[in-house]
Write a protein that holds these residues in place. Structure first.
Motif, short mmCIF file in Angstrom:
data_model
loop_
_atom_site.label_atom_id
_atom_site.label_comp_id
_atom_site.label_asym_id
_atom_site.label_seq_id
_atom_site.Cartn_x
_atom_site.Cartn_y
_atom_site.Cartn_z
N SER A 27 0.84 -1.21 0.00
CA SER A 27 0.00 0.00 0.00
C SER A 27 0.87 1.25 0.00
CB SER A 27 -0.93 -0.01 1.22
OG SER A 27 -1.76 -1.14 1.17
N ASP A 43 -4.57 1.20 6.24
CA ASP A 43 -5.40 0.06 6.67
C ASP A 43 -4.87 -1.24 6.04
OD1 ASP A 43 -7.26 -1.88 7.12
OD2 ASP A 43 -8.98 -0.73 6.43
N PRO A 44 -4.31 -2.14 6.86
CA PRO A 44 -3.67 -3.33 6.29
C PRO A 44 -4.65 -4.31 5.65
CG PRO A 44 -3.64 -3.43 8.69
CD PRO A 44 -4.20 -2.08 8.32
N LEU A 46 -7.21 -3.38 3.73
CA LEU A 46 -7.87 -2.76 2.58
C LEU A 46 -7.29 -3.28 1.28
CD1 LEU A 46 -9.98 -0.48 2.10
CD2 LEU A 46 -8.03 1.04 1.70
N ASP A 67 -4.01 -3.00 -5.35
CA ASP A 67 -3.24 -3.16 -4.12
C ASP A 67 -3.94 -4.25 -3.31
OD1 ASP A 67 -1.77 -2.82 -1.78
OD2 ASP A 67 -2.96 -1.09 -1.14
MG MG Z 1 -1.95 -2.93 2.24
#
Ligand code: MG
Ligand code: GDP
Length: 181
Positions: A27, A43-44, A46, A67
Protein backbone atom coordinates in the motif's frame (compact mmCIF):
# COMPACT_ATOMS: atom_id res chain seq x y z
CA UNK A 1 -9.05 -8.08 -22.68
CA UNK A 2 -9.92 -4.70 -24.12
CA UNK A 3 -7.51 -2.29 -25.64
CA UNK A 4 -4.33 -3.24 -23.86
CA UNK A 5 -1.90 -1.19 -25.93
CA UNK A 6 -4.46 -1.61 -28.69
CA UNK A 7 -4.53 -0.02 -32.11
CA UNK A 8 -5.50 3.45 -30.95
CA UNK A 9 -2.43 4.74 -29.16
CA UNK A 10 -4.52 7.08 -27.08
CA UNK A 11 -6.37 4.32 -25.25
CA UNK A 12 -3.55 2.15 -23.92
CA UNK A 13 -4.32 0.49 -20.62
CA UNK A 14 -2.30 -1.55 -18.21
CA UNK A 15 -3.45 -3.43 -15.13
CA UNK A 16 -0.81 -3.95 -12.45
CA UNK A 17 -1.24 -6.18 -9.41
CA UNK A 18 0.84 -5.91 -6.25
CA UNK A 19 1.26 -9.13 -4.31
CA UNK A 20 3.17 -9.96 -1.17
CA UNK A 21 2.96 -10.66 2.52
CA UNK A 22 1.05 -8.29 4.73
CA UNK A 23 3.35 -5.54 5.95
CA UNK A 24 5.87 -5.64 3.09
CA UNK A 25 4.71 -2.22 1.91
CA UNK A 26 2.35 -2.80 -1.04
CA UNK A 27 0.00 0.00 0.00
CA UNK A 28 2.84 2.38 0.80
CA UNK A 29 4.34 1.73 -2.65
CA UNK A 30 0.97 2.19 -4.35
CA UNK A 31 0.30 5.47 -2.56
CA UNK A 32 3.83 6.66 -3.28
CA UNK A 33 3.42 5.94 -6.99
CA UNK A 34 0.05 7.69 -7.11
CA UNK A 35 0.74 10.71 -4.89
CA UNK A 36 4.55 10.95 -4.48
CA UNK A 37 3.95 10.77 -0.75
CA UNK A 38 4.78 8.20 1.88
CA UNK A 39 1.80 7.34 4.04
CA UNK A 40 3.19 5.39 6.96
CA UNK A 41 -0.04 3.95 8.34
CA UNK A 42 -2.48 2.39 5.97
CA UNK A 43 -5.40 0.06 6.67
CA UNK A 44 -3.67 -3.33 6.29
CA UNK A 45 -6.93 -5.11 5.40
CA UNK A 46 -7.87 -2.76 2.58
CA UNK A 47 -7.77 -4.03 -0.97
CA UNK A 48 -8.55 -1.64 -3.79
CA UNK A 49 -7.94 -0.71 -7.41
CA UNK A 50 -6.64 2.76 -8.28
CA UNK A 51 -6.37 4.35 -11.68
CA UNK A 52 -3.93 6.93 -12.97
CA UNK A 53 -3.15 8.48 -16.34
CA UNK A 54 0.59 8.22 -16.92
CA UNK A 55 2.94 9.16 -19.72
CA UNK A 56 5.21 6.19 -20.28
CA UNK A 57 7.68 6.66 -23.14
CA UNK A 58 5.60 9.51 -24.59
CA UNK A 59 2.48 7.39 -24.60
CA UNK A 60 -0.56 8.07 -22.46
CA UNK A 61 -1.48 4.95 -20.50
CA UNK A 62 -4.30 4.33 -18.09
CA UNK A 63 -2.48 2.47 -15.34
CA UNK A 64 -4.69 0.58 -12.92
CA UNK A 65 -3.09 -0.66 -9.73
CA UNK A 66 -4.64 -3.41 -7.63
CA UNK A 67 -3.24 -3.16 -4.12
CA UNK A 68 -4.13 -6.61 -2.83
CA UNK A 69 -4.69 -8.02 0.60
CA UNK A 70 -4.17 -11.78 0.93
CA UNK A 71 -4.37 -13.31 4.37
CA UNK A 72 -2.75 -16.61 3.50
CA UNK A 73 -0.69 -16.08 0.39
CA UNK A 74 -1.82 -17.15 -3.05
CA UNK A 75 -5.26 -18.59 -2.33
CA UNK A 76 -8.43 -17.25 -3.99
CA UNK A 77 -6.31 -15.54 -6.61
CA UNK A 78 -8.86 -15.68 -9.43
CA UNK A 79 -9.71 -12.01 -8.96
CA UNK A 80 -6.30 -10.91 -10.16
CA UNK A 81 -4.87 -13.76 -12.22
CA UNK A 82 -6.84 -12.99 -15.37
CA UNK A 83 -7.17 -9.24 -14.74
CA UNK A 84 -3.46 -8.47 -14.59
CA UNK A 85 -1.18 -7.40 -17.41
CA UNK A 86 1.82 -7.47 -15.08
CA UNK A 87 2.60 -8.37 -11.47
CA UNK A 88 4.78 -6.77 -8.82
CA UNK A 89 5.70 -9.38 -6.23
CA UNK A 90 6.90 -7.51 -3.17
CA UNK A 91 8.90 -8.42 -0.08
CA UNK A 92 10.60 -6.44 2.61
CA UNK A 93 14.40 -6.72 2.61
CA UNK A 94 14.41 -6.82 6.42
CA UNK A 95 12.01 -9.75 6.60
CA UNK A 96 12.98 -13.22 5.39
CA UNK A 97 9.44 -14.53 5.84
CA UNK A 98 8.11 -12.01 3.35
CA UNK A 99 10.80 -13.13 0.90
CA UNK A 100 9.80 -16.76 1.32
CA UNK A 101 6.18 -15.78 0.73
CA UNK A 102 7.28 -14.35 -2.64
CA UNK A 103 8.39 -17.79 -3.76
CA UNK A 104 4.87 -19.16 -3.40
CA UNK A 105 3.48 -16.19 -5.32
CA UNK A 106 6.05 -16.69 -8.05
CA UNK A 107 5.16 -20.37 -8.31
CA UNK A 108 1.47 -19.53 -8.62
CA UNK A 109 2.17 -16.91 -11.29
CA UNK A 110 4.43 -19.31 -13.14
CA UNK A 111 1.52 -21.74 -13.35
CA UNK A 112 -0.75 -18.91 -14.41
CA UNK A 113 1.57 -17.96 -17.24
CA UNK A 114 1.56 -21.54 -18.46
CA UNK A 115 -2.22 -21.51 -18.87
CA UNK A 116 -3.28 -17.89 -19.54
CA UNK A 117 -2.45 -15.99 -22.71
CA UNK A 118 -1.11 -13.40 -23.02
CA UNK A 119 1.61 -13.86 -20.45
CA UNK A 120 1.82 -11.35 -17.64
CA UNK A 121 5.40 -10.35 -16.84
CA UNK A 122 6.50 -10.34 -13.23
CA UNK A 123 8.77 -7.99 -11.33
CA UNK A 124 10.29 -9.10 -8.04
CA UNK A 125 10.58 -6.07 -5.78
CA UNK A 126 12.51 -5.76 -2.54
CA UNK A 127 11.04 -2.88 -0.51
CA UNK A 128 12.27 -0.99 2.58
CA UNK A 129 15.74 -0.43 1.18
CA UNK A 130 16.09 2.30 3.80
CA UNK A 131 16.31 -0.54 6.33
CA UNK A 132 19.54 -1.68 4.66
CA UNK A 133 21.49 -1.61 7.90
CA UNK A 134 19.25 -4.31 9.37
CA UNK A 135 19.37 -6.66 6.50
CA UNK A 136 22.67 -8.46 7.09
CA UNK A 137 20.69 -11.18 8.77
CA UNK A 138 17.76 -10.90 6.35
CA UNK A 139 17.42 -10.80 2.57
CA UNK A 140 20.53 -9.91 0.55
CA UNK A 141 20.43 -8.30 -2.86
CA UNK A 142 21.99 -11.51 -4.17
CA UNK A 143 19.08 -13.59 -2.74
CA UNK A 144 16.68 -11.36 -4.64
CA UNK A 145 18.63 -11.54 -7.89
CA UNK A 146 18.84 -15.33 -7.68
CA UNK A 147 15.13 -15.78 -7.09
CA UNK A 148 14.28 -13.37 -9.89
CA UNK A 149 16.52 -15.19 -12.34
CA UNK A 150 15.01 -18.54 -11.37
CA UNK A 151 11.60 -17.24 -12.44
CA UNK A 152 12.82 -15.07 -15.30
CA UNK A 153 11.61 -11.81 -13.82
CA UNK A 154 13.04 -8.34 -13.50
CA UNK A 155 14.33 -7.37 -10.09
CA UNK A 156 14.52 -4.07 -8.22
CA UNK A 157 15.04 -2.80 -4.71
CA UNK A 158 13.36 0.41 -3.57
CA UNK A 159 12.05 2.20 -0.55
CA UNK A 160 8.50 3.50 -0.38
CA UNK A 161 9.62 6.22 1.99
CA UNK A 162 12.52 7.53 -0.09
CA UNK A 163 13.05 8.63 -3.70
CA UNK A 164 9.81 8.87 -5.68
CA UNK A 165 11.47 8.41 -9.07
CA UNK A 166 12.89 4.99 -8.20
CA UNK A 167 9.41 3.84 -7.24
CA UNK A 168 7.89 5.37 -10.36
CA UNK A 169 10.60 3.70 -12.45
CA UNK A 170 9.58 0.25 -11.19
CA UNK A 171 5.90 0.83 -12.01
CA UNK A 172 6.84 2.16 -15.45
CA UNK A 173 9.07 -0.87 -16.05
CA UNK A 174 6.07 -3.06 -15.24
CA UNK A 175 4.02 -1.14 -17.83
CA UNK A 176 6.83 -1.46 -20.38
CA UNK A 177 7.25 -5.18 -19.80
CA UNK A 178 3.49 -5.71 -20.18
CA UNK A 179 3.65 -3.81 -23.44
CA UNK A 180 6.44 -6.05 -24.68
CA UNK A 181 4.29 -9.04 -23.65
MG1 MG B 1 -1.95 -2.93 2.24
P1 GDP C 1 1.08 -3.87 3.02
O1 GDP C 1 0.40 -4.71 4.05
O2 GDP C 1 1.95 -4.71 2.15
O3 GDP C 1 0.12 -3.04 2.23
O4 GDP C 1 2.08 -2.91 3.80
P2 GDP C 1 1.89 -1.34 4.16
O5 GDP C 1 2.05 -0.51 2.95
O6 GDP C 1 0.63 -1.17 4.94
O7 GDP C 1 3.18 -1.12 5.08
C1 GDP C 1 3.38 -1.89 6.26
C2 GDP C 1 4.27 -1.13 7.21
O8 GDP C 1 5.56 -0.96 6.64
C3 GDP C 1 3.77 0.28 7.54
O9 GDP C 1 4.05 0.54 8.89
C4 GDP C 1 4.60 1.17 6.64
O10 GDP C 1 4.79 2.43 7.20
C5 GDP C 1 5.91 0.41 6.57
N1 GDP C 1 6.63 0.63 5.30
C6 GDP C 1 6.15 0.50 4.04
N2 GDP C 1 7.10 0.75 3.14
C7 GDP C 1 8.21 1.06 3.83
C8 GDP C 1 9.56 1.41 3.47
O11 GDP C 1 9.95 1.48 2.30
N3 GDP C 1 10.45 1.62 4.49
C9 GDP C 1 10.08 1.54 5.79
N4 GDP C 1 11.02 1.78 6.71
N5 GDP C 1 8.84 1.22 6.18
C10 GDP C 1 7.91 0.98 5.21
Amino acid sequence: MSGMFGKAKSCAECNLVLLGEMGCGKSALTVKFLTKRFISEYDPYLEDIYSSEEFVDQQLVTVRVMDTFDQDGPVNCERYLSWANAFLVVYSIDNMESFERCQSYLQTLDQRNKTFKPQAPIILLGNKLDMNRYRLVQVSQCDGELLASRFGCLFFEVSACQDFHSVQHVFYEAVRSAKRG
